[in-house]
Design a protein around this motif. Sequence first.
Motif, PDB file in Angstrom:
ATOM      1  N   LEU A   8      -8.643   1.173  -3.980  1.00  9.39           N
ATOM      2  CA  LEU A   8      -9.635   2.420  -3.467  1.00  9.39           C
ATOM      3  C   LEU A   8      -8.638   3.062  -2.506  1.00  9.39           C
ATOM      4  O   LEU A   8      -9.379   4.163  -1.802  1.00  9.39           O
ATOM      5  CB  LEU A   8     -10.582   1.550  -2.541  1.00  9.39           C
ATOM      6  N   SER A   9      -7.338   2.803  -2.137  1.00  9.79           N
ATOM      7  CA  SER A   9      -6.643   3.634  -1.347  1.00  9.79           C
ATOM      8  C   SER A   9      -6.445   5.084  -1.930  1.00  9.79           C
ATOM      9  O   SER A   9      -5.971   6.056  -1.131  1.00  9.79           O
ATOM     10  CB  SER A   9      -5.369   3.140  -0.892  1.00  9.79           C
ATOM     11  N   LYS A  10      -6.666   5.399  -3.229  1.00  7.67           N
ATOM     12  CA  LYS A  10      -6.708   6.677  -3.890  1.00  7.67           C
ATOM     13  C   LYS A  10      -8.145   7.039  -4.038  1.00  7.67           C
ATOM     14  O   LYS A  10      -9.251   6.318  -3.792  1.00  7.67           O
ATOM     15  CB  LYS A  10      -6.183   6.271  -5.171  1.00  7.67           C
ATOM     16  N   GLU A  11      -8.357   8.238  -4.145  1.00  7.11           N
ATOM     17  CA  GLU A  11      -9.959   8.878  -4.322  1.00  7.11           C
ATOM     18  C   GLU A  11     -10.413   8.597  -5.758  1.00  7.11           C
ATOM     19  O   GLU A  11     -10.588   9.550  -6.453  1.00  7.11           O
ATOM     20  CB  GLU A  11      -9.930  10.287  -3.859  1.00  7.11           C
ATOM     21  N   ILE A  12     -10.616   7.633  -5.934  1.00  4.21           N
ATOM     22  CA  ILE A  12     -10.857   6.975  -7.359  1.00  4.21           C
ATOM     23  C   ILE A  12     -12.339   7.341  -7.747  1.00  4.21           C
ATOM     24  O   ILE A  12     -13.387   7.160  -6.934  1.00  4.21           O
ATOM     25  CB  ILE A  12     -10.612   5.643  -7.774  1.00  4.21           C
ATOM     26  N   LYS A  13     -12.432   7.717  -9.139  1.00  3.95           N
ATOM     27  CA  LYS A  13     -13.967   8.047  -9.388  1.00  3.95           C
ATOM     28  C   LYS A  13     -14.256   7.214 -10.607  1.00  3.95           C
ATOM     29  O   LYS A  13     -15.351   7.013 -10.694  1.00  3.95           O
ATOM     30  CB  LYS A  13     -14.240   9.141 -10.108  1.00  3.95           C
ATOM     31  N   PHE A  14     -13.467   6.255 -11.163  1.00 10.13           N
ATOM     32  CA  PHE A  14     -13.164   5.379 -12.048  1.00 10.13           C
ATOM     33  C   PHE A  14     -12.596   4.025 -12.004  1.00 10.13           C
ATOM     34  O   PHE A  14     -11.470   4.268 -11.866  1.00 10.13           O
ATOM     35  CB  PHE A  14     -12.933   6.078 -13.417  1.00 10.13           C
ATOM     36  N   LEU A  52     -11.907  -7.177   4.808  1.00  7.55           N
ATOM     37  CA  LEU A  52     -10.881  -7.741   5.437  1.00  7.55           C
ATOM     38  C   LEU A  52     -10.298  -7.259   6.564  1.00  7.55           C
ATOM     39  O   LEU A  52     -10.387  -6.056   6.875  1.00  7.55           O
ATOM     40  CB  LEU A  52      -9.696  -7.845   4.305  1.00  7.55           C
ATOM     41  N   ASP A  53      -9.642  -8.061   7.571  1.00  9.70           N
ATOM     42  CA  ASP A  53      -9.278  -7.634   8.841  1.00  9.70           C
ATOM     43  C   ASP A  53      -7.793  -7.190   8.529  1.00  9.70           C
ATOM     44  O   ASP A  53      -6.973  -7.701   7.642  1.00  9.70           O
ATOM     45  CB  ASP A  53      -9.237  -8.700   9.973  1.00  9.70           C
ATOM     46  N   PHE A  79       0.785  -1.234  -0.158  1.00  2.00           N
ATOM     47  CA  PHE A  79       0.004  -0.076  -0.065  1.00  2.00           C
ATOM     48  C   PHE A  79       0.955   1.138  -0.065  1.00  2.00           C
ATOM     49  O   PHE A  79       2.048   1.246   0.367  1.00  2.00           O
ATOM     50  CB  PHE A  79      -0.752   0.022   1.285  1.00  2.00           C
ATOM     51  N   PHE A  80       0.568   2.441  -0.678  1.00  8.79           N
ATOM     52  CA  PHE A  80       1.046   3.669  -0.582  1.00  8.79           C
ATOM     53  C   PHE A  80       0.196   4.833  -0.046  1.00  8.79           C
ATOM     54  O   PHE A  80       0.052   5.830  -0.488  1.00  8.79           O
ATOM     55  CB  PHE A  80       1.636   3.844  -2.117  1.00  8.79           C
ATOM     56  N   CYS A  81      -0.191   4.339   1.258  1.00 10.35           N
ATOM     57  CA  CYS A  81      -0.977   5.127   1.976  1.00 10.35           C
ATOM     58  C   CYS A  81      -0.770   5.066   3.650  1.00 10.35           C
ATOM     59  O   CYS A  81      -0.078   4.398   3.878  1.00 10.35           O
ATOM     60  CB  CYS A  81      -2.383   5.162   1.691  1.00 10.35           C
ATOM     61  N   LYS A  82      -1.198   6.016   4.381  1.00  8.88           N
ATOM     62  CA  LYS A  82      -1.166   5.878   5.696  1.00  8.88           C
ATOM     63  C   LYS A  82      -1.962   4.784   6.360  1.00  8.88           C
ATOM     64  O   LYS A  82      -2.646   4.172   5.705  1.00  8.88           O
ATOM     65  CB  LYS A  82      -1.558   7.072   6.209  1.00  8.88           C
ATOM     66  N   LYS A  83      -1.455   4.538   7.456  1.00 12.92           N
ATOM     67  CA  LYS A  83      -2.078   3.473   8.239  1.00 12.92           C
ATOM     68  C   LYS A  83      -3.754   3.442   8.394  1.00 12.92           C
ATOM     69  O   LYS A  83      -4.396   2.567   8.203  1.00 12.92           O
ATOM     70  CB  LYS A  83      -1.471   3.114   9.694  1.00 12.92           C
ATOM     71  N   GLU A  84      -4.077   4.689   8.725  1.00 14.52           N
ATOM     72  CA  GLU A  84      -5.448   4.764   8.804  1.00 14.52           C
ATOM     73  C   GLU A  84      -6.398   4.678   7.605  1.00 14.52           C
ATOM     74  O   GLU A  84      -7.391   4.018   7.753  1.00 14.52           O
ATOM     75  CB  GLU A  84      -5.916   6.234   9.187  1.00 14.52           C
ATOM     76  N   LYS A  85      -5.787   5.000   6.252  1.00 17.70           N
ATOM     77  CA  LYS A  85      -6.243   4.852   5.089  1.00 17.70           C
ATOM     78  C   LYS A  85      -6.368   3.380   4.755  1.00 17.70           C
ATOM     79  O   LYS A  85      -7.379   2.581   4.084  1.00 17.70           O
ATOM     80  CB  LYS A  85      -5.625   5.424   4.200  1.00 17.70           C
ATOM     81  N   LYS A  86      -5.380   2.394   5.128  1.00 24.23           N
ATOM     82  CA  LYS A  86      -5.205   1.041   5.009  1.00 24.23           C
ATOM     83  C   LYS A  86      -6.277   0.269   5.697  1.00 24.23           C
ATOM     84  O   LYS A  86      -7.089  -0.362   5.021  1.00 24.23           O
ATOM     85  CB  LYS A  86      -3.787   0.367   5.302  1.00 24.23           C
ATOM     86  N   GLU A  87      -6.361   0.675   7.039  1.00 23.85           N
ATOM     87  CA  GLU A  87      -7.608   0.151   7.567  1.00 23.85           C
ATOM     88  C   GLU A  87      -8.947   0.283   7.186  1.00 23.85           C
ATOM     89  O   GLU A  87      -9.761  -0.515   7.180  1.00 23.85           O
ATOM     90  CB  GLU A  87      -7.600   0.594   9.245  1.00 23.85           C
ATOM     91  N   GLU A  88      -9.342   1.633   6.687  1.00 23.72           N
ATOM     92  CA  GLU A  88     -10.466   2.107   6.161  1.00 23.72           C
ATOM     93  C   GLU A  88     -10.729   1.105   4.918  1.00 23.72           C
ATOM     94  O   GLU A  88     -12.013   0.767   4.843  1.00 23.72           O
ATOM     95  CB  GLU A  88     -10.376   3.636   5.733  1.00 23.72           C
ATOM     96  N   VAL A  89      -9.814   1.146   4.157  1.00 23.63           N
ATOM     97  CA  VAL A  89     -10.156   0.332   2.792  1.00 23.63           C
ATOM     98  C   VAL A  89     -10.217  -1.097   2.816  1.00 23.63           C
ATOM     99  O   VAL A  89     -10.883  -1.837   2.222  1.00 23.63           O
ATOM    100  CB  VAL A  89      -9.183   0.781   1.693  1.00 23.63           C
ATOM    101  N   LEU A  90      -9.502  -1.693   3.809  1.00 17.48           N
ATOM    102  CA  LEU A  90      -9.516  -3.140   4.129  1.00 17.48           C
ATOM    103  C   LEU A  90     -10.972  -3.302   4.599  1.00 17.48           C
ATOM    104  O   LEU A  90     -11.356  -4.633   4.214  1.00 17.48           O
ATOM    105  CB  LEU A  90      -8.462  -3.546   5.251  1.00 17.48           C
ATOM    106  N   LYS A  91     -11.507  -2.639   5.512  1.00 13.94           N
ATOM    107  CA  LYS A  91     -12.699  -2.555   5.945  1.00 13.94           C
ATOM    108  C   LYS A  91     -13.733  -2.519   4.983  1.00 13.94           C
ATOM    109  O   LYS A  91     -14.793  -3.515   5.063  1.00 13.94           O
ATOM    110  CB  LYS A  91     -13.143  -1.732   6.757  1.00 13.94           C
TER     111      LYS A  91
END
Length: 231
Positions: free
Chosen positions: A134-140, A108-109, A92-104
């Motif tokens: 999804l760790s990016k703010e995708i629209k497409f 996935l745990d 992943f290339f994002c912060k820990k909080e974002k990883k947890e958010e997108v895994l949810k």
Amino acid sequence: MLNIEIQKLKVKSQEKILLDISFKITKSTALIGESGSGKSLTLKALLNLLPSSLDCEKEINSNFDLDFNSIGFIPQNPFTSLSPMTKINKQFFCKKEKKEEVLKLVDLDTWVLDKFPSQLSGGQIQRVIIAIALSKEIKFLLLDEPTTALDIENRNNIINLVDNLRKDLKILILFVTHDIESVKDICEEIVIIKNGLIIEQGNTKSVLSNPTHDYTKTLINSTFKNKDFRK
């Protein structure tokens, strides 16, 4: 409402035209065709991944910026899409909080972050790949035969997951596949491609119920056989 208009997308090899299509994406859309129909060329052209040996012309308009941050891509084979020697956390290339958010979001745990890809099932790997997108703010979101390498149970789970995500996140999807059955319930629009040309397109239920082109009829018959796809 998000929309993308591909007014002209043409790919040439010397003097031979390999792809010449135009279509709009305003809803969840499926691009359907057999191997060699032009599906992969379309994806590569949209993602700017065509080899230098091919010439590409395209005119694409959208009501949002089409760039690295707005586009997500789910490749065909989840088993070759991640580095086998790197733990999921480092992919992943994002912060820990974002990883947890997108895994949810993909059910996935966070324990998967400490695993290598080889320690996960095919379905789990595909969910990780979706989470990375999804760790990016995708629209497409572009999907290239994302269920081909999965068993029936995981195939259905991933299809349901994609359907829920596109509704909850209100993103556009282009689902590229040869398998009409995998998209009949989640894609509102369908585009049928053959030999680099679009031969039929429209509302998915309408096209499946009343196809006008013999090629479309053949695809439907080979996919569903005795199944009732009109349900």
